[in-house]
Write an enzyme that holds these catalytic residues in place. Sequence first.
Site, PDB file in Angstrom:
ATOM      1  N   PRO A 182      37.453  21.210 132.767  1.00 22.88           N
ATOM      2  CA  PRO A 182      38.374  22.494 133.111  1.00 22.88           C
ATOM      3  C   PRO A 182      38.982  23.192 132.144  1.00 22.88           C
ATOM      4  O   PRO A 182      39.275  22.719 131.664  1.00 22.88           O
ATOM      5  CB  PRO A 182      38.960  21.888 134.573  1.00 22.88           C
ATOM      6  CG  PRO A 182      39.143  20.663 133.961  1.00 22.88           C
ATOM      7  CD  PRO A 182      37.928  19.931 133.817  1.00 22.88           C
ATOM      8  N   ASN A 183      38.338  24.491 132.131  1.00 20.03           N
ATOM      9  CA  ASN A 183      39.134  25.505 131.231  1.00 20.03           C
ATOM     10  C   ASN A 183      38.755  25.690 130.211  1.00 20.03           C
ATOM     11  O   ASN A 183      38.984  26.115 129.361  1.00 20.03           O
ATOM     12  CB  ASN A 183      40.544  25.528 131.168  1.00 20.03           C
ATOM     13  CG  ASN A 183      41.681  25.540 132.845  1.00 20.03           C
ATOM     14  OD1 ASN A 183      40.804  26.288 133.514  1.00 20.03           O
ATOM     15  ND2 ASN A 183      42.368  24.236 133.135  1.00 20.03           N
TER      16      ASN A 183
ATOM     17  N   GLU B  48      34.648  10.914 122.925  1.00 16.65           N
ATOM     18  CA  GLU B  48      35.866  11.506 123.434  1.00 16.65           C
ATOM     19  C   GLU B  48      36.267  12.072 122.299  1.00 16.65           C
ATOM     20  O   GLU B  48      35.984  11.983 121.523  1.00 16.65           O
ATOM     21  CB  GLU B  48      37.049  11.254 124.182  1.00 16.65           C
ATOM     22  CG  GLU B  48      38.360  11.345 124.074  1.00 16.65           C
ATOM     23  CD  GLU B  48      39.330  10.438 125.156  1.00 16.65           C
ATOM     24  OE1 GLU B  48      39.247   9.063 124.462  1.00 16.65           O
ATOM     25  OE2 GLU B  48      39.831  11.251 125.948  1.00 16.65           O
TER      26      GLU B  48
ATOM     27  N   ARG C 200      51.804  16.457 121.349  1.00 15.30           N
ATOM     28  CA  ARG C 200      51.561  17.663 122.172  1.00 15.30           C
ATOM     29  C   ARG C 200      52.482  16.504 123.898  1.00 15.30           C
ATOM     30  O   ARG C 200      53.871  15.794 123.604  1.00 15.30           O
ATOM     31  CB  ARG C 200      50.621  17.828 122.608  1.00 15.30           C
ATOM     32  CG  ARG C 200      49.531  19.117 121.991  1.00 15.30           C
ATOM     33  CD  ARG C 200      48.284  19.050 122.543  1.00 15.30           C
ATOM     34  NE  ARG C 200      48.228  20.492 123.691  1.00 15.30           N
ATOM     35  CZ  ARG C 200      47.546  21.084 123.971  1.00 15.30           C
ATOM     36  NH1 ARG C 200      46.508  20.816 124.286  1.00 15.30           N
ATOM     37  NH2 ARG C 200      47.620  22.236 125.305  1.00 15.30           N
TER      38      ARG C 200
ATOM     39  N   ALA D 298      41.949  18.487 131.254  1.00 10.34           N
ATOM     40  CA  ALA D 298      43.207  17.901 131.742  1.00 10.34           C
ATOM     41  C   ALA D 298      42.681  17.112 132.402  1.00 10.34           C
ATOM     42  O   ALA D 298      43.657  16.020 132.925  1.00 10.34           O
ATOM     43  CB  ALA D 298      43.274  18.728 132.412  1.00 10.34           C
TER      44      ALA D 298
ATOM     45  N   TYR E 241      44.018  26.483 120.806  1.00 11.82           N
ATOM     46  CA  TYR E 241      42.736  25.604 120.565  1.00 11.82           C
ATOM     47  C   TYR E 241      41.908  26.865 120.262  1.00 11.82           C
ATOM     48  O   TYR E 241      40.506  26.705 120.088  1.00 11.82           O
ATOM     49  CB  TYR E 241      42.000  26.256 122.502  1.00 11.82           C
ATOM     50  CG  TYR E 241      42.526  25.121 123.016  1.00 11.82           C
ATOM     51  CD1 TYR E 241      42.695  23.943 123.188  1.00 11.82           C
ATOM     52  CD2 TYR E 241      43.778  25.892 123.871  1.00 11.82           C
ATOM     53  CE1 TYR E 241      43.585  22.858 124.093  1.00 11.82           C
ATOM     54  CE2 TYR E 241      44.678  24.674 124.906  1.00 11.82           C
ATOM     55  CZ  TYR E 241      43.877  23.232 124.654  1.00 11.82           C
ATOM     56  OH  TYR E 241      44.610  22.867 125.695  1.00 11.82           O
TER      57      TYR E 241
ATOM     58  N   HIS F 183      38.594  16.173 121.870  1.00 16.70           N
ATOM     59  CA  HIS F 183      39.754  16.594 122.323  1.00 16.70           C
ATOM     60  C   HIS F 183      39.763  17.091 121.137  1.00 16.70           C
ATOM     61  O   HIS F 183      40.339  17.904 120.422  1.00 16.70           O
ATOM     62  CB  HIS F 183      40.516  16.296 122.819  1.00 16.70           C
ATOM     63  CG  HIS F 183      40.912  15.223 123.730  1.00 16.70           C
ATOM     64  ND1 HIS F 183      40.613  16.308 124.971  1.00 16.70           N
ATOM     65  CD2 HIS F 183      41.028  14.331 123.532  1.00 16.70           C
ATOM     66  CE1 HIS F 183      40.609  14.627 125.907  1.00 16.70           C
ATOM     67  NE2 HIS F 183      40.166  13.909 125.188  1.00 16.70           N
TER      68      HIS F 183
ATOM     69  N   ARG G  18      42.039  31.448 126.588  1.00 13.80           N
ATOM     70  CA  ARG G  18      43.561  30.552 126.514  1.00 13.80           C
ATOM     71  C   ARG G  18      44.270  30.142 125.255  1.00 13.80           C
ATOM     72  O   ARG G  18      43.432  29.262 124.400  1.00 13.80           O
ATOM     73  CB  ARG G  18      42.780  29.380 127.305  1.00 13.80           C
ATOM     74  CG  ARG G  18      42.602  28.065 126.430  1.00 13.80           C
ATOM     75  CD  ARG G  18      41.857  26.961 127.087  1.00 13.80           C
ATOM     76  NE  ARG G  18      42.239  25.967 128.011  1.00 13.80           N
ATOM     77  CZ  ARG G  18      42.707  24.644 128.517  1.00 13.80           C
ATOM     78  NH1 ARG G  18      40.957  24.132 127.541  1.00 13.80           N
ATOM     79  NH2 ARG G  18      43.325  24.155 128.403  1.00 13.80           N
TER      80      ARG G  18
ATOM     81  N   ASN H 172      35.109  16.251 126.831  1.00 13.76           N
ATOM     82  CA  ASN H 172      35.872  16.521 126.359  1.00 13.76           C
ATOM     83  C   ASN H 172      36.369  16.817 128.043  1.00 13.76           C
ATOM     84  O   ASN H 172      36.500  18.106 128.319  1.00 13.76           O
ATOM     85  CB  ASN H 172      35.997  18.061 125.627  1.00 13.76           C
ATOM     86  CG  ASN H 172      37.127  18.047 125.718  1.00 13.76           C
ATOM     87  OD1 ASN H 172      38.432  17.290 126.482  1.00 13.76           O
ATOM     88  ND2 ASN H 172      37.922  18.989 124.479  1.00 13.76           N
TER      89      ASN H 172
HETATM   90  C1  DQA Z   1      42.337  18.794 125.702  1.00 16.76           C
HETATM   91  C2  DQA Z   1      43.218  18.376 125.848  1.00 16.76           C
HETATM   92  C3  DQA Z   1      43.779  18.608 127.053  1.00 16.76           C
HETATM   93  O1  DQA Z   1      45.172  17.725 127.611  1.00 16.76           O
HETATM   94  C4  DQA Z   1      43.741  19.980 127.882  1.00 16.76           C
HETATM   95  O2  DQA Z   1      44.081  20.069 129.146  1.00 16.76           O
HETATM   96  C5  DQA Z   1      42.172  20.410 127.405  1.00 16.76           C
HETATM   97  C6  DQA Z   1      41.762  20.463 126.454  1.00 16.76           C
HETATM   98  C7  DQA Z   1      41.919  19.158 123.634  1.00 16.76           C
HETATM   99  O3  DQA Z   1      40.010  20.035 123.792  1.00 16.76           O
HETATM  100  O4  DQA Z   1      42.315  19.997 123.407  1.00 16.76           O
HETATM  101  O5  DQA Z   1      42.254  21.146 128.629  1.00 16.76           O
HETATM  102  O6  DQA Z   1      40.859  18.530 126.037  1.00 16.76           O
END
Ligand code: DQA
Length: 144
Positions: free
Chosen positions: A9-10, A97, A106, A76, A22, A99, A17, A73
Site C-alpha cells: 500500500p501507498n 524483503e 524510524r 505498512a 521516499y 524497503h 508521498r 516490499n
Molecule cells: C516502506 C516502509 C514502511 O514502514 C512503510 O509503511 C512503507 C514503505 C519502505 O519501503 O520504506 O509504506 O516499506
Amino acid sequence: MLILVINGPNLNMLGVREPEIYGRKTYADLCNLIEEYSEKRNIDVELFQSNHEGEIVDKIQQAYGRADGIVINPAAYTHTSIAILDALKAVGIPAVEVHISDVSSREEFRRISYAGMACMEHFIGLGFEGYLKAIDYLSEKSAD
Ligand code: DQA
C-alpha cells in the site's frame, strides 16, 4: 526465470508521498528501472502493486508453481500482516524483503517485520537500488 515483484500500500504514491523519506521518483519510474535492469539480464519480471492485503495474499498464492522468486516490499503490511507471512511460507518460493527507507531508524512500530520472517535476504534503506540487489540475489541463488 520469473521473478514476481510485489509492492504494498501507498507505494503507488511514490514521488508524491513524503518525498523527504521516499524520494521524488514515481512508481512508474521504479517499474521502468526494474524492467530495464531485468531485461538486460534475461530475467522475466512481473510487477504487482496493491493497497489491499487480501490481493497481495492472492498474488503470492497464484505464484505457486509459476514464479522462481519473489521480491516483496509489503509497505505498512510489513509490520502488521501475519497473512502475508503465512502466504510466503505456504508457497515456499524464495523471497527477498525490500524497503526503500531505513525502517530500523524510524518509528518503533516499523522495527517488526512479519513478512521478513519468511524472506532469505533483506535490502533495507537502499532506495530503489534495493529492488535491483534483490533481483541479483535471487538470480544468483537460482544459478547455484
Ligand atoms: C516502506 C516502509 C514502511 O514502514 C512503510 O509503511 C512503507 C514503505 C519502505 O519501503 O520504506 O509504506 O516499506
